[in-house]
Enzyme design. Structure first.
Site, PDB file in Angstrom:
ATOM      1  N   LYS A   1       0.844  -1.204   0.000  1.00  0.00           N
ATOM      2  CA  LYS A   1       0.000   0.000   0.000  1.00  0.00           C
ATOM      3  C   LYS A   1       0.883   1.260   0.000  1.00  0.00           C
ATOM      4  CE  LYS A   1      -2.574  -3.446   0.449  1.00  0.00           C
ATOM      5  NZ  LYS A   1      -3.863  -3.913   0.825  1.00  0.00           N
TER       6      LYS A   1
HETATM    7  C1  LIG Z   1      -4.632  -4.933   1.393  1.00  0.00           C
HETATM    8  C2  LIG Z   1      -6.082  -4.873   1.323  1.00  0.00           C
HETATM    9  C3  LIG Z   1      -6.902  -5.240   2.411  1.00  0.00           C
HETATM   10  C4  LIG Z   1      -6.377  -5.877   3.674  1.00  0.00           C
HETATM   11  O1  LIG Z   1      -5.362  -5.172   4.299  1.00  0.00           O
HETATM   12  P1  LIG Z   1      -4.252  -5.968   5.152  1.00  0.00           P
HETATM   13  O2  LIG Z   1      -3.551  -4.861   5.887  1.00  0.00           O
HETATM   14  O3  LIG Z   1      -3.360  -6.680   4.158  1.00  0.00           O
HETATM   15  O4  LIG Z   1      -4.957  -6.908   6.070  1.00  0.00           O
HETATM   16  C5  LIG Z   1      -8.279  -5.075   2.284  1.00  0.00           C
HETATM   17  N1  LIG Z   1      -8.817  -4.573   1.168  1.00  0.00           N
HETATM   18  C6  LIG Z   1      -8.073  -4.223   0.102  1.00  0.00           C
HETATM   19  C7  LIG Z   1      -8.748  -3.647  -1.101  1.00  0.00           C
HETATM   20  C8  LIG Z   1      -6.690  -4.385   0.138  1.00  0.00           C
HETATM   21  O5  LIG Z   1      -5.961  -4.066  -0.928  1.00  0.00           O
END
Ligand SMILES: *Cc1c(COP(=O)(O)O)cnc(C)c1O
Length: 214
Positions: free
Chosen positions: A180
């Site tokens: 992210k």
């Molecule tokens: C990464 C992601 C998540 C979950 O986040 P984590 O921190 O990996 O648990 C949920 N929704 C979307 C769209 C994501 O890209």
């Protein structure tokens, strides 16, 4: 080969982590609160509650919206698995509406068609960082008395028609996984302007344990 993700961590970041490692708290200490305040202010939200992952944050958000057995949440089929998996974890049913071909985001018109008497919430996803048309979804949510939860795992820092992502939905989730925009290794956060939901998120995170001496 294009790497899955490559995080950028500089000397300042490492020094800050070392300071925390040498402090009395290495989890849920004063840095957590500082981090939450910074994220909330940046997004134009009043409150923020951080979690061990974006997935855990989503579970907290669904819990705070009082999602439970027999409820339906309308969401996007084009997302990471946890948007739907945490709906299942609450005992509720994910109902998929279609996406728009030009944005990859949920189509508000199709969401309208999927509303039933069991629908409790809409969980929108800002696919690949492009914010959803939040004004349309707010209208739908208000009219049908639904909670509006925004999975903004990809869109920290984005705006839609001048409104920062995080300032509009009932609750907005950001993930800090290394793929992210900003990373803490693992981590996630919910931002909200609703005091009641904020208090429920805090309660969810602390296993229902209250430390208030009153
Ligand atoms: C990464 C992601 C998540 C979950 O986040 P984590 O921190 O990996 O648990 C949920 N929704 C979307 C769209 C994501 O890209």
């Amino acid at each position: 080969m294009i790497p899955y993700s490559r995080q950028f961590i500089d000397k300042d970041d490492i020094e800050e982590v070392v300071k925390v490692l040498k402090s009395p708290f290495i989890t849920q200490g004063p840095k957590t609160k500082e981090f939450e305040e910074v994220v909330a202010r940046y997004c134009g939200a009043k409150y923020a509650v951080s979690f061990s992952s974006g997935t855990a944050a989503l579970q907290g958000a669904y819990y705070s919206a009082r999602i439970g057995k027999g409820d339906e949440i309308i969401t996007s089929p084009l997302t990471f698995a946890s948007t739907s998996n945490m709906i299942l974890a609450c005992g509720a049913k994910p109902v998929f509406a279609d996406i728009e071909i030009d944005t990859g985001n949920l189509d508000p018109q199709d969401v309208l068609k999927k509303i039933t008497r069991k629908t409790k919430a809409v969980a929108v996803v800002d696919y690949a960082g492009l914010p959803v048309d939040i004004f349309s979804f707010k209208k739908i949510a208000t009219k049908h008395n639904l909670a509006l939860i925004e999975d903004a795992a990809h869109s920290l820092g984005a705006s839609y028609k001048g409104k920062k992502v995080g300032s509009m939905a009932d609750m907005t989730m950001f993930s800090f996984h290394p793929v992210k925009s900003v990373t803490t290794g693992e981590g996630g956060i919910i931002v909200t302007n609703d005091k009641k939901k904020y208090e429920k998120l805090i309660l969810f995170r602390s296993h229902g344990i209250i430390k208030d001496s009153k």
